[in-house]
Scaffold this active site. Structure first.
Site, PDB file in Angstrom:
ATOM      1  N   GLY A  65      31.221 -28.400  14.823  1.00  0.00           N
ATOM      2  CA  GLY A  65      30.056 -28.969  14.161  1.00  0.00           C
ATOM      3  C   GLY A  65      28.816 -28.229  14.623  1.00  0.00           C
ATOM      4  N   GLY A 118      34.950 -29.529  15.029  1.00  0.00           N
ATOM      5  CA  GLY A 118      34.783 -29.878  13.622  1.00  0.00           C
ATOM      6  C   GLY A 118      35.693 -29.091  12.685  1.00  0.00           C
ATOM      7  N   GLU A 141      35.564 -30.190  23.568  1.00  0.00           N
ATOM      8  CA  GLU A 141      34.361 -31.027  23.736  1.00  0.00           C
ATOM      9  C   GLU A 141      34.068 -31.520  25.144  1.00  0.00           C
ATOM     10  OE1 GLU A 141      36.557 -31.395  21.292  1.00  0.00           O
ATOM     11  OE2 GLU A 141      35.502 -31.430  19.365  1.00  0.00           O
ATOM     12  N   ASP A 149      36.646 -35.493  18.662  1.00  0.00           N
ATOM     13  CA  ASP A 149      36.343 -36.451  17.589  1.00  0.00           C
ATOM     14  C   ASP A 149      36.950 -35.943  16.279  1.00  0.00           C
ATOM     15  OD1 ASP A 149      34.526 -34.348  17.309  1.00  0.00           O
ATOM     16  OD2 ASP A 149      32.841 -35.636  16.764  1.00  0.00           O
TER      17      ASP A 149
END
Ligand code: QUE
Length: 350
Positions: A65, A118, A141, A149
């Protein structure tokens, strides 16, 4: 509108090219906002038989992301608006992950390069995951004070032999061959034959048949020799026990893995192990609701902003985590991450 993504419909195929090569195709909110309605339209269009997604340029599928933009928007505190980028970005990204998970037609992700964070969310939920010898796959992450996530809760809790917990805590980088160990449903195709695969799908060959025609043996990965160590050490229920098991193992792999963990956010490590426990058996929707709570918890904390500073902004790779030591991360701090955010839970359009 954005120039960072190319979306086309031709030959009965919906095509998405993530086209921000200088940023390794990292995903921005405008890119998410372009993809979501395209997928809805393709799902409803009987003339579209499949969707293919790939990265532009030579190096990456998608590096994650656009966390630097989130950092910019949130580092000096944030107001309560539901449209604040720290809320809108993750809300819309997670809804897109669920849309891909529930997509009713073949969705073919060509992971011919760097695929992190992402980018994993744009691929693992699709019906067909294609890896190559150029694939570098990771959920990194914990290095930026976050947690895996984009629906990784769903994916990682289904990996065999505690590989998911290993990937989530360490951020280990997998080669294409190793991805097949974590995701036995993925397919290996030599990078040079990806063009042929896309052409076959466009020519109307059913996706399974087109993949089988270019599929190849992945060869040995780098993970194979360490699967026993991983399975043994990452089966433990606390971060301390995992670190102790790695210390007792005595091999180079275990020592390097342990050293890597000690550089990651102590808060992230505790939160992620709890995420792996609570995530067992959740539906994709419930997993994403939990992740939205967690990410808002991270946005209220310290380590995400410090992690982005250290890894992507100043690039000193020397984050000063707070709390700095695992012993200082108590159960109440972990629990706070799982609380419903003040603006409410993530919801899904019906
Ligand atoms: C952990 C992450 C990300 C990361 C590095 C980490 C991440 C992400 C990027 C990234 C990489 C290259 C870019 C860019 C972003 O790096 O999520 O814009 O050009 O997007 O250790 O989670």
């Amino acid at each position: 509108m954005t120039d960072d993504i190319r979306i086309e419909t031709a030959d009965g195929v919906g095509s998405i090219v993530l086209d921000r090569p200088k940023a390794l195709n990292a995903l921005t909110l405008p890119m998410i906002r372009a993809m979501a309605p395209a997928l809805d339209a393709w799902a409803a269009d009987p003339a579209v038989g499949a969707v293919v997604i790939r990265g532009g340029g030579e190096r990456a599928f998608c590096a994650g992301g656009d966390v630097r933009a989130i950092w910019e928007a949130g580092r000096n505190g944030r107001d309560a608006s539901p449209d604040h980028p720290t809320r809108a970005f993750f809300r819309e990204e997670y809804r897109l992950n669920r849309q891909i998970h529930r997509f009713p037609k073949p969705y073919v992700a060509l992971l011919d390069g760097i695929t992190m964070g992402g980018g994993v969310g744009l691929s693992v939920h699709g019906s067909h995951r294609i890896v190559t010898e150029k694939t570098m796959f990771a959920m990194p992450e914990t290095a930026i004070g976050l947690f895996p996530d984009v629906g990784a809760t769903w994916f990682l809790t289904r990996c065999p032999d505690h590989l998911g917990t290993y990937l989530a805590l360490t951020g280990a980088r997998l080669k294409g061959a190793d991805v097949l160990a974590a995701d036995p449903g993925a397919h290996f195709v030599p990078s040079a034959r990806i063009v042929e695969l896309e052409a076959a799908i466009r020519a109307g060959t059913p996706v399974d048949q087109a993949v089988a025609a270019v599929g190849a043996e992945a060869g040995p990965g780098t993970l194979g020799p360490h699967r026993d160590t991983i399975g043994r050490c990452f089966a433990h229920g606390t971060v301390e026990e995992i670190l102790d098991a790695l210390a007792r193992d005595g091999g180079d792999f275990a020592r390097e893995t342990r050293d890597g963990l000690l550089h990651r956010s102590p808060t992230s490590l505790r939160v992620v192990l709890e995420q792996m426990k609570r995530g067992q058996g959740l539906s994709i929707e419930d997993a994403l609701v939990m992740e939205y709570r967690l990410v808002q918890g991270c946005m209220d904390g310290h380590d995400f902003f410090e992690g982005i500073r250290a890894v992507l902004v100043d690039k000193d790779h020397a984050p000063k985590w707070q709390p700095a030591r695992l012993e200082e991360v108590g159960p109440e701090l972990v629990e706070r991450h799982f609380a419903v955010p003040p603006e409410g839970d993530l919801t899904f359009p019906s």
